[in-house]
Design a protein around this motif. Sequence first.
Motif, mmCIF file in Angstrom:
data_model
loop_
_atom_site.group_PDB
_atom_site.id
_atom_site.type_symbol
_atom_site.label_atom_id
_atom_site.label_comp_id
_atom_site.label_asym_id
_atom_site.label_seq_id
_atom_site.Cartn_x
_atom_site.Cartn_y
_atom_site.Cartn_z
ATOM 1 N N ASN A 1 0.830 -1.212 0.000
ATOM 2 C CA ASN A 1 0.000 0.000 0.000
ATOM 3 C C ASN A 1 0.861 1.258 0.000
ATOM 4 O OD1 ASN A 1 -2.718 0.952 -0.067
ATOM 5 N ND2 ASN A 1 -2.525 1.635 2.057
ATOM 6 N N PHE A 2 2.143 1.119 -0.371
ATOM 7 C CA PHE A 2 3.077 2.232 -0.555
ATOM 8 C C PHE A 2 3.277 3.067 0.713
ATOM 9 C CE2 PHE A 2 0.675 1.482 -4.497
ATOM 10 C CZ PHE A 2 1.689 0.976 -5.289
ATOM 11 N N GLY A 3 3.143 2.423 1.871
ATOM 12 C CA GLY A 3 3.355 3.134 3.124
ATOM 13 C C GLY A 3 2.171 3.979 3.557
ATOM 14 N N ASN A 4 1.041 3.872 2.859
ATOM 15 C CA ASN A 4 -0.162 4.598 3.250
ATOM 16 C C ASN A 4 -0.866 3.867 4.393
ATOM 17 O OD1 ASN A 4 0.307 6.485 1.262
ATOM 18 N ND2 ASN A 4 -1.018 5.476 -0.234
ATOM 19 N N VAL A 5 -1.654 4.600 5.137
ATOM 20 C CA VAL A 5 -2.322 4.058 6.323
ATOM 21 C C VAL A 5 -3.366 3.020 5.940
ATOM 22 C CG1 VAL A 5 -4.013 4.654 8.111
ATOM 23 C CG2 VAL A 5 -1.911 5.984 7.898
ATOM 24 N N ILE A 6 -3.346 1.915 6.679
ATOM 25 C CA ILE A 6 -4.390 0.888 6.604
ATOM 26 C C ILE A 6 -5.043 0.798 7.977
ATOM 27 C CG2 ILE A 6 -4.881 -1.555 6.224
ATOM 28 C CD1 ILE A 6 -2.465 -1.688 4.409
ATOM 29 N N LEU A 7 -6.366 0.718 7.989
ATOM 30 C CA LEU A 7 -7.131 0.663 9.239
ATOM 31 C C LEU A 7 -7.867 -0.667 9.313
ATOM 32 C CD1 LEU A 7 -8.427 2.029 11.782
ATOM 33 C CD2 LEU A 7 -10.205 2.873 10.234
ATOM 34 N N SER A 8 -7.727 -1.377 10.436
ATOM 35 C CA SER A 8 -8.423 -2.644 10.627
ATOM 36 C C SER A 8 -9.125 -2.691 11.975
ATOM 37 C CB SER A 8 -7.449 -3.830 10.543
ATOM 38 O OG SER A 8 -6.938 -3.996 9.247
ATOM 39 N N GLU A 9 -10.313 -3.285 11.990
ATOM 40 C CA GLU A 9 -10.977 -3.596 13.250
ATOM 41 C C GLU A 9 -10.251 -4.753 13.932
ATOM 42 O OE1 GLU A 9 -15.727 -2.914 12.907
ATOM 43 O OE2 GLU A 9 -14.897 -4.564 11.745
#
Length: 464
Positions: free
Chosen positions: A353-361
């Motif tokens: 994801n190219f260092g972009n933020v990922i959000l997970s529950e």
Amino acid sequence: MKSSLLSVGTAAFSLAFFSQCVSGKDCVCKLNNLQRPFPMERLDSIRTGAFQCNKSITSTQLMEVDILMLGVQRRLEQLEESVSALENEDDGDLYGAVSLHIIELELAEISVLMAKLNNTISSHKQLSESTATKLQNMTEGMQELEAFDLLHVASKQRENKRLTKDLTKCQHDLQATPEPPTPQTRCPQGPLVNVTGPRTYSLTQYGTSYYYGAWGRDPKPVPGKEDMYWLVALTSSDIYANYVRHYSSLSTILVGVGPVDSTIASSNPTTNTIMGPNVVQYGGALYYGCYNTPSVCRFNISERSVTNTPLPKNTGINNKFPFGHLDGTYSYTDLDFSTDESGVWVVYATVENFGNVILSEIIESSPPSLGRTWRTSLHKRTATNTFMACGVLYATRFLDNETEEIFYSFDTETSEERYDLAIHIKKMRKNIQSLNYNPRDRMLYAYSDSYIILYDAVVCSCRN
């Protein structure tokens, strides 16, 4: 014509019967109550006074003086340390300009706090005097009205209320903390519009030894732990920690007394060690980044057991995707944990994801697991912190030494991203190492260069 008068009196009532009969006609009876009429106007006045007293005095007001006094105490201790440092810097006639400026700022803060404390004490004194007078009047009024209670109904009602209160307390002690409401991403209070404060500002019990850490309250506490606060300081190289410290109340954590430690691992660093400052507690468990692995660790505090779940492949750890700004990065902040109205979340970044933020529950279970996941366009290194509130991810950035800005949001319901929020946070120290929102009190808990700080999160009911 015949007439007769009959009086009947008991402990409960007193009546007079008057009858008159005319020969050949019906008798006419008249009933007179010999008691005084009940003064309903007096009772209504007492009810109004009681309602006004309940409305004018709140638990928040009662805590305000204690919090301000604690704040003044800690500021004075900090001022004494700053003056000592200034004296040590004396090299003849030249004193450290920076130390002088710090002392000037601390004196100004103490003056503001003292003025607020004096105003609050004066206001509380007036309120106390006024309330005492009202209570005295209400007490006398109720004593007068009780003279009409010939069947002792009022005294029996008081006893029934006392028994009901005792029964309710027993039931509460036996029952578990109610489950939180059904998770909703759109909350009735609306989005975040401002951050005010700080409300509290205090050095931890560790002093200035450990710059990285986190603190807060459990949004879903186990029974009996509703007022407890937790603190994690990275006590090994500002990277690792192997225990969480608990305090019985806000006052005790502010003054640093009576902590209870729960050990996670036998030493630092080792398996199950906490790595990084972005830690949260939820449902009696601590969630954090596992030592040297891209995994979510869950420490069950009562059972002293650790379980974990892996994050996606190539998730950044060991400073691959930390938070940062132009002057540097915040070490080992690759994983950021948050809580809000619906549960626990984790923020991270991957190479894919190219260092972009990922959000997970994070699904609350043992071991934990990951739920829904969202990818954003926010590059993680451009933010200094993230937190969740009502299903919305917020990100902050460094403006200057005095100001942090909430500039970004991502709505998990609509996937809408915004980069124009411009909500400012007044900083007491240069860096904020961790920031988390608590839905129970709607406050932001910040750990800033060894200091624990509390802010009010201001929301509006302006969602469509």
